[in-house]
Each structure stands twice: as structure tokens, then as C-alpha cells.
Design an enzyme around this catalytic site. Structure first.
Site, PDB file in Angstrom:
ATOM      1  N   TYR A  11      -1.509  -0.472  11.055  1.00 54.44           N
ATOM      2  CA  TYR A  11      -1.736  -1.081   9.731  1.00 54.44           C
ATOM      3  C   TYR A  11      -0.545  -0.808   8.826  1.00 54.44           C
ATOM      4  CZ  TYR A  11      -3.293  -1.417   4.888  1.00 54.44           C
ATOM      5  OH  TYR A  11      -3.360  -1.696   3.535  1.00 54.44           O
ATOM      6  N   LYS A  46       2.445  -3.330   7.349  1.00 52.17           N
ATOM      7  CA  LYS A  46       2.651  -3.522   5.908  1.00 52.17           C
ATOM      8  C   LYS A  46       4.083  -3.149   5.521  1.00 52.17           C
ATOM      9  CE  LYS A  46      -0.044  -4.527   3.174  1.00 52.17           C
ATOM     10  NZ  LYS A  46      -0.468  -5.870   2.666  1.00 52.17           N
ATOM     11  N   THR A  82       0.831  -1.217   0.000  1.00 50.44           N
ATOM     12  CA  THR A  82       0.000   0.000   0.000  1.00 50.44           C
ATOM     13  C   THR A  82       0.860   1.259   0.000  1.00 50.44           C
ATOM     14  OG1 THR A  82      -1.441   1.294   1.462  1.00 50.44           O
ATOM     15  CG2 THR A  82      -0.144  -0.395   2.511  1.00 50.44           C
ATOM     16  N   ASP A  83       0.313   2.335  -0.549  1.00 52.09           N
ATOM     17  CA  ASP A  83       1.014   3.628  -0.495  1.00 52.09           C
ATOM     18  C   ASP A  83       1.120   4.138   0.950  1.00 52.09           C
ATOM     19  OD1 ASP A  83      -1.674   4.263  -0.073  1.00 52.09           O
ATOM     20  OD2 ASP A  83      -1.703   5.945  -1.478  1.00 52.09           O
ATOM     21  N   GLU A  84       0.319   3.550   1.863  1.00 48.63           N
ATOM     22  CA  GLU A  84       0.300   4.064   3.242  1.00 48.63           C
ATOM     23  C   GLU A  84       1.621   3.819   3.969  1.00 48.63           C
ATOM     24  OE1 GLU A  84      -3.422   3.540   5.300  1.00 48.63           O
ATOM     25  OE2 GLU A  84      -4.499   3.283   3.418  1.00 48.63           O
TER      26      GLU A  84
HETATM   27  P1  NAD Z   1      -9.872  -7.091   2.807  1.00 47.19           P
HETATM   28  O1  NAD Z   1      -9.835  -6.745   4.246  1.00 47.19           O
HETATM   29  O2  NAD Z   1     -11.112  -6.822   2.008  1.00 47.19           O
HETATM   30  O3  NAD Z   1      -9.582  -8.660   2.620  1.00 47.19           O
HETATM   31  C1  NAD Z   1      -8.574  -9.326   3.336  1.00 47.19           C
HETATM   32  C2  NAD Z   1      -8.758 -10.822   3.115  1.00 47.19           C
HETATM   33  O4  NAD Z   1      -7.671 -11.497   3.789  1.00 47.19           O
HETATM   34  C3  NAD Z   1     -10.055 -11.373   3.721  1.00 47.19           C
HETATM   35  O5  NAD Z   1     -10.656 -12.262   2.815  1.00 47.19           O
HETATM   36  C4  NAD Z   1      -9.589 -12.111   4.978  1.00 47.19           C
HETATM   37  O6  NAD Z   1     -10.416 -13.208   5.323  1.00 47.19           O
HETATM   38  C5  NAD Z   1      -8.196 -12.577   4.541  1.00 47.19           C
HETATM   39  N1  NAD Z   1      -7.296 -12.809   5.684  1.00 47.19           N
HETATM   40  C6  NAD Z   1      -7.067 -11.978   6.747  1.00 47.19           C
HETATM   41  N2  NAD Z   1      -6.177 -12.554   7.577  1.00 47.19           N
HETATM   42  C7  NAD Z   1      -5.821 -13.750   7.022  1.00 47.19           C
HETATM   43  C8  NAD Z   1      -4.922 -14.779   7.409  1.00 47.19           C
HETATM   44  N3  NAD Z   1      -4.220 -14.729   8.554  1.00 47.19           N
HETATM   45  N4  NAD Z   1      -4.791 -15.845   6.596  1.00 47.19           N
HETATM   46  C9  NAD Z   1      -5.514 -15.936   5.440  1.00 47.19           C
HETATM   47  N5  NAD Z   1      -6.383 -15.009   5.045  1.00 47.19           N
HETATM   48  C10 NAD Z   1      -6.532 -13.912   5.818  1.00 47.19           C
HETATM   49  O7  NAD Z   1      -8.611  -6.397   2.164  1.00 47.19           O
HETATM   50  P2  NAD Z   1      -8.435  -5.685   0.731  1.00 47.19           P
HETATM   51  O8  NAD Z   1      -8.948  -4.311   0.815  1.00 47.19           O
HETATM   52  O9  NAD Z   1      -8.924  -6.603  -0.321  1.00 47.19           O
HETATM   53  O10 NAD Z   1      -6.847  -5.589   0.675  1.00 47.19           O
HETATM   54  C11 NAD Z   1      -6.085  -6.666   0.124  1.00 47.19           C
HETATM   55  C12 NAD Z   1      -4.622  -6.286   0.170  1.00 47.19           C
HETATM   56  O11 NAD Z   1      -4.417  -5.104  -0.585  1.00 47.19           O
HETATM   57  C13 NAD Z   1      -4.107  -5.993   1.572  1.00 47.19           C
HETATM   58  O12 NAD Z   1      -2.822  -6.560   1.695  1.00 47.19           O
HETATM   59  C14 NAD Z   1      -4.043  -4.487   1.644  1.00 47.19           C
HETATM   60  O13 NAD Z   1      -3.017  -4.075   2.502  1.00 47.19           O
HETATM   61  C15 NAD Z   1      -3.756  -4.129   0.213  1.00 47.19           C
HETATM   62  N6  NAD Z   1      -4.249  -2.811  -0.237  1.00 47.19           N
HETATM   63  C16 NAD Z   1      -5.563  -2.473  -0.080  1.00 47.19           C
HETATM   64  C17 NAD Z   1      -6.019  -1.242  -0.568  1.00 47.19           C
HETATM   65  C18 NAD Z   1      -7.478  -0.836  -0.472  1.00 47.19           C
HETATM   66  O14 NAD Z   1      -7.832   0.274  -0.850  1.00 47.19           O
HETATM   67  N7  NAD Z   1      -8.370  -1.682   0.002  1.00 47.19           N
HETATM   68  C19 NAD Z   1      -5.130  -0.365  -1.180  1.00 47.19           C
HETATM   69  C20 NAD Z   1      -3.787  -0.748  -1.324  1.00 47.19           C
HETATM   70  C21 NAD Z   1      -3.367  -1.980  -0.855  1.00 47.19           C
HETATM   71  P1  TYD Z   2     -10.585   4.194   4.631  1.00 46.48           P
HETATM   72  O1  TYD Z   2     -11.579   3.746   3.615  1.00 46.48           O
HETATM   73  O2  TYD Z   2     -10.670   3.613   6.005  1.00 46.48           O
HETATM   74  O3  TYD Z   2      -9.148   3.947   3.985  1.00 46.48           O
HETATM   75  P2  TYD Z   2      -7.679   4.448   4.502  1.00 46.48           P
HETATM   76  O4  TYD Z   2      -7.775   4.908   5.900  1.00 46.48           O
HETATM   77  O5  TYD Z   2      -6.889   3.192   4.384  1.00 46.48           O
HETATM   78  O6  TYD Z   2      -7.264   5.508   3.541  1.00 46.48           O
HETATM   79  O7  TYD Z   2     -10.670   5.775   4.779  1.00 46.48           O
HETATM   80  C1  TYD Z   2     -10.472   6.628   3.661  1.00 46.48           C
HETATM   81  C2  TYD Z   2     -10.512   8.052   4.169  1.00 46.48           C
HETATM   82  O8  TYD Z   2     -11.832   8.341   4.632  1.00 46.48           O
HETATM   83  C3  TYD Z   2      -9.605   8.307   5.344  1.00 46.48           C
HETATM   84  O9  TYD Z   2      -9.058   9.612   5.230  1.00 46.48           O
HETATM   85  C4  TYD Z   2     -10.520   8.223   6.549  1.00 46.48           C
HETATM   86  C5  TYD Z   2     -11.846   8.735   6.011  1.00 46.48           C
HETATM   87  N1  TYD Z   2     -13.058   8.145   6.613  1.00 46.48           N
HETATM   88  C6  TYD Z   2     -14.074   8.979   7.070  1.00 46.48           C
HETATM   89  O10 TYD Z   2     -13.980  10.222   6.995  1.00 46.48           O
HETATM   90  N2  TYD Z   2     -15.191   8.410   7.609  1.00 46.48           N
HETATM   91  C7  TYD Z   2     -15.344   7.060   7.722  1.00 46.48           C
HETATM   92  O11 TYD Z   2     -16.384   6.596   8.259  1.00 46.48           O
HETATM   93  C8  TYD Z   2     -14.289   6.215   7.244  1.00 46.48           C
HETATM   94  C9  TYD Z   2     -14.390   4.723   7.352  1.00 46.48           C
HETATM   95  C10 TYD Z   2     -13.169   6.802   6.688  1.00 46.48           C
END
Ligand code: NAD
Ligand code: TYD
Length: 337
Positions: free
Chosen positions: A152, A156, A125-127
Site C-alpha cells: 500500500y 502511494k 498518506t503519512d505511511e
Molecule cells: P476508501 O478505500 O474508503 O475509498 C476508496 C475509493 O476509491 C472507493 O470508493 C473505491 O471504489 C474507489 N476506487 C478504488 N479503485 C478505483 C479505481 N481504479 N478507479 C476509480 N475508483 C476507484 O479510501 P479512503 O480511506 O477514503 O482513502 C482515500 C484516499 O486517502 C486514498 O488515496 C488513501 O491513500 C488516502 N488516505 C487515507 C487515509 C485514511 O485514514 N483512510 C489517511 C491518509 C490518506
Molecule cells: P488500519 O485502520 O488498518 O490503518 P493503517 O494500517 O493504515 O494505519 O489500522 C490502524 C492500526 O490498527 C494499525 O496499527 C493496525 C491496527 N489494527 C488492529 O490492531 N486490529 C485490526 O483489526 C485492524 C484492522 C487494525
């Protein structure tokens, strides 16, 4: 080619599985997922019976289980999506983040290396780069220092360091660092689905702080295409930033959702800010564009329309989630108000 996809019952992992099964009908995809609160088997029901797909409920920290699975499947590649992914939950309880994101990644890497896996990809992630100021500051490049500001992003970042350690020892591994994704099958704890689900119920839309925080949004299918490209053509040991050049203030995202759903902006409620809330993320994705020719295809406007439409058409999917564990999470998060 057999690919183990971890975390494939979650948001991005499931979209990646759909993309791969459609793009490469001759590949075998094995989904390994623990099914935490964030994983949903119903998400995968459309592919569950496909002859080249297998689902296995397994924890990536369960070394013996992973060894057994890999000795059955002999995967050529592993793509690791499995993670604890929600910043707010990491503020409530950081322990599962370090267990899954750090120790789970180490276990997967170790078993992958011993099993002769030819390519490992870590979805990051960019975070991990930390936050930029609202105005100014250089968009994150792959050379930017890591400055994680919560459990988080810290977990990562640590996982990325372990992946680079293995790559430095000659194990073929890559990392992608993407911005915030939007699209179907995202858990309603995250900003965009939370606002859609609340707006549909005419519930308050809780915007943290002033709503000025900026995220760099990308439609999930564009992210999946980027991972596919890196997996096949990326150079081992390299990090690739993935971003849509689409910086948006949270408040503007929420207003757009109100507009798409024809709901009044008066639903917007400013609530206490997230602790250590990262102000802004912005990604420089020049490397993946120049090296691999990747560019996003979906504009944010189209992406939000498609996402809103999907949540309107799949109420049963998210209603099941919001009536389950999500209730106790909301109580922990907001108290009983
Ligand atoms: P999510 O929370 O929707 O899904 C996570 C999945 O991992 C779930 O199906 C959960 O059951 C599984 N899981 C959790 N712990 C586990 C374990 N110990 N063993 C096996 N499975 C396990 O997450 P997401 O949003 O789909 O993110 C997926 C990946 O992409 C993550 O690594 C996250 O850091 C990265 N990512 C997400 C975003 C975003 O915007 N959502 C952006 C950049 C990177
Ligand atoms: P989120 O979807 O939790 O992703 P991330 O924190 O990983 O970027 O949140 C996106 C942005 O939205 C973040 O700046 C926090 C804000 N946010 C709210 O303002 N209200 C909410 O209820 C949530 C879940 C997030």
C-alpha cells in the site's frame, strides 16, 4: 468551477464531496468512482439529485473513459482520492494496489495535463515515510525520506513521485500526506469502525500484536478542509503534511471505544501481528499551519464520540457492507475460525 473528485464513493472522498457542495454551492462536482468493494453508492444518496453533482462509474485506469468524461466536463481541477487503501489487503494481494494507485494516478495525470486541467491534487498518506520507533525519532516533515514498508505505502509513494515528476515539468499539481482519519462512512475493515461494529455485536476486538503501535489521528472533516485550502491556495509542486498532533496507541483507541459503547474491555483479543507492522506514525504539520493557516478543529475525543454516534445511527449502512464481500475478506484474513 468544475472539480472531478475520484474515489468519491469511499470514506474521505465522500466526506470531501459533502464539504465542497456545502461550502461552494456554485461549484460543479463530478464524482468518478469504480465502485470497488470499498465504494458505496448509498453513501452519496443525499447529494445524488443535486443539480451541480454528477456521479460516473469509471475506473481511473480506463484511459478512454477518462478522456471521454474530461471532454464532456472540461474540469478546472481534479482531486484524486481513488485508491486501494487497506494495508492488510495489500499483504494478501498487492497487484490491485499498483494498478490503481500507480497506473491509475499516471493515467489521471496524463489525461488531466492534455485536457488543460488547471490544478491537480493527489491525496496521499503519512505511511509513505515509513515507521518511527515507539520512543524518539523526529515526526515526519515534508523533507523526510520515503521508506514505505508494504505494498500500500509503496504504491502511494510511487504515485507521489509521478505527481512530483509532472509538477517538475510545469503541470500544476500538489500533494497532501495525512495521518489516519476517523469519521462517518469508513469501511468496517479499518481499525475504528471494525472495533465499533464488533463491539456492538459483542464480538472479539482483534488487536494486532501488543496494541502498542501508534497512529496520528485526524477527524475526516479537518482533512477535507485542509485539501480544500491546498487546492485553492497551495503552491504547485509542493507537498503538505496534514496531521492533528494526536498520537494514540491502538490499545488506547480500542479501550476508548469500549468505554463510549459501554462494552467490557474483556472483548479485547490480542491476535497475531500484521507482517511488517509499522510501529509509529507522527506528523509535523507546521508547513500547512504556517503557509495556509490550517489547524485541526475537532479533538480526538470529540471525533471518536461523533464517529461512534454515527455508526449507532447508521446501522443499515454498515450492515449492508459487512454482509457482502467483507465476509469473504474476513475468511481470507482470519481463516474459518
Ligand atoms: P476508501 O478505500 O474508503 O475509498 C476508496 C475509493 O476509491 C472507493 O470508493 C473505491 O471504489 C474507489 N476506487 C478504488 N479503485 C478505483 C479505481 N481504479 N478507479 C476509480 N475508483 C476507484 O479510501 P479512503 O480511506 O477514503 O482513502 C482515500 C484516499 O486517502 C486514498 O488515496 C488513501 O491513500 C488516502 N488516505 C487515507 C487515509 C485514511 O485514514 N483512510 C489517511 C491518509 C490518506
Ligand atoms: P488500519 O485502520 O488498518 O490503518 P493503517 O494500517 O493504515 O494505519 O489500522 C490502524 C492500526 O490498527 C494499525 O496499527 C493496525 C491496527 N489494527 C488492529 O490492531 N486490529 C485490526 O483489526 C485492524 C484492522 C487494525
Amino acid at each position: 468551477m468544475t472539480i472531478v473528485v475520484t474515489g468519491g464513493a469511499g470514506f474521505i472522498g465522500s466526506n470531501f464531496i459533502f464539504h465542497m457542495l456545502q461550502t461552494y454551492p456554485d461549484y460543479r462536482i463530478v464524482c468518478l468512482d469504480k465502485l470497488t468493494y470499498a465504494g458505496n453508492l448509498s453513501t452519496l444518496k443525499g447529494v445524488m439529485d443535486a443539480p451541480n453533482f454528477r456521479f460516473v462509474r469509471l475506473d481511473i485506469c480506463d484511459r478512454e473513459g477518462v478522456v471521454r468524461l474530461f471532454s464532456e466536463e472540461h474540469p478546472d481541477a481534479v482531486v484524486n482520492f481513488a485508491a486501494e487503501s487497506h494495508v492488510d489487503r495489500s499483504l494478501l494481494d498487492p497487484a490491485p494496489f499498483f494498478r490503481t494507485n500507480v497506473e491509475g494516478t499516471r493515467t489521471l495525470l496524463d489525461v488531466s495535463r492534455r485536457s488543460g486541467v488547471k490544478r491537480y491534487h493527489q491525496v496521499s498518506t503519512d505511511e509513505v515515510y515509513g515507521a518511527l520507533p515507539l520512543v524518539g525519532g523526529q515526526a515526519f516533515t515534508e523533507q523526510s525520506a520515503l521508506h514505505p514498508n508494504n505494498a500500500y505505502s509503496e504504491s502511494k509513494a510511487r504515485a507521489d513521485e509521478i505527481v512530483l515528476q509532472y509538477a517538475g515539468q510545469g503541470f500544476p499539481a500538489t500533494i497532501s500526506r495525512c495521518g489516519n482519519n476517523l469519521g462517518p462512512y469508513q469501511h468496517p475493515e479499518k481499525l475504528i469502525p471494525l472495533m465499533i461494529v464488533n463491539a456492538l455485536a459483542d464480538q472479539p476486538l482483534p488487536v494486532y500484536g501488543t496494541g502498542e503501535n501508534v497512529r496520528d489521528w485526524l477527524y475526516v472533516e479537518d482533512h477535507c478542509r485542509a485539501i480544500d485550502l491546498i487546492l485553492h491556495e497551495g503552491r504547485s509542486g509542493e507537498v503538505y503534511n496534514v496531521g492533528g498532533h494526536n498520537e494514540m496507541r491502538n490499545i488506547d483507541v480500542v479501550k476508548l471505544i469500549c468505554k463510549e459503547l459501554d462494552r467490557p474491555e474483556s472483548l479485547i483479543t490480542f491476535v497475531a501481528d500484521r507482517k511488517g507492522h509499522d510501529m509509529r506514525y507522527a506528523i509535523d504539520a507546521a508547513k500547512i499551519r504556517n503557509e495556509l493557516g490550517w489547524l485541526p478543529e475537532t479533538t480526538f475525543r470529540d471525533g471518536i464520540r461523533r464517529t461512534v454516534r454515527w455508526y449507532l445511527d447508521h446501522r443499515e449502512w454498515w450492515q449492508e457492507i459487512v454482509s457482502g464481500e467483507y465476509q469473504s475478506y474476513c475468511r481470507r484474513m482470519y481463516g474459518d475460525r
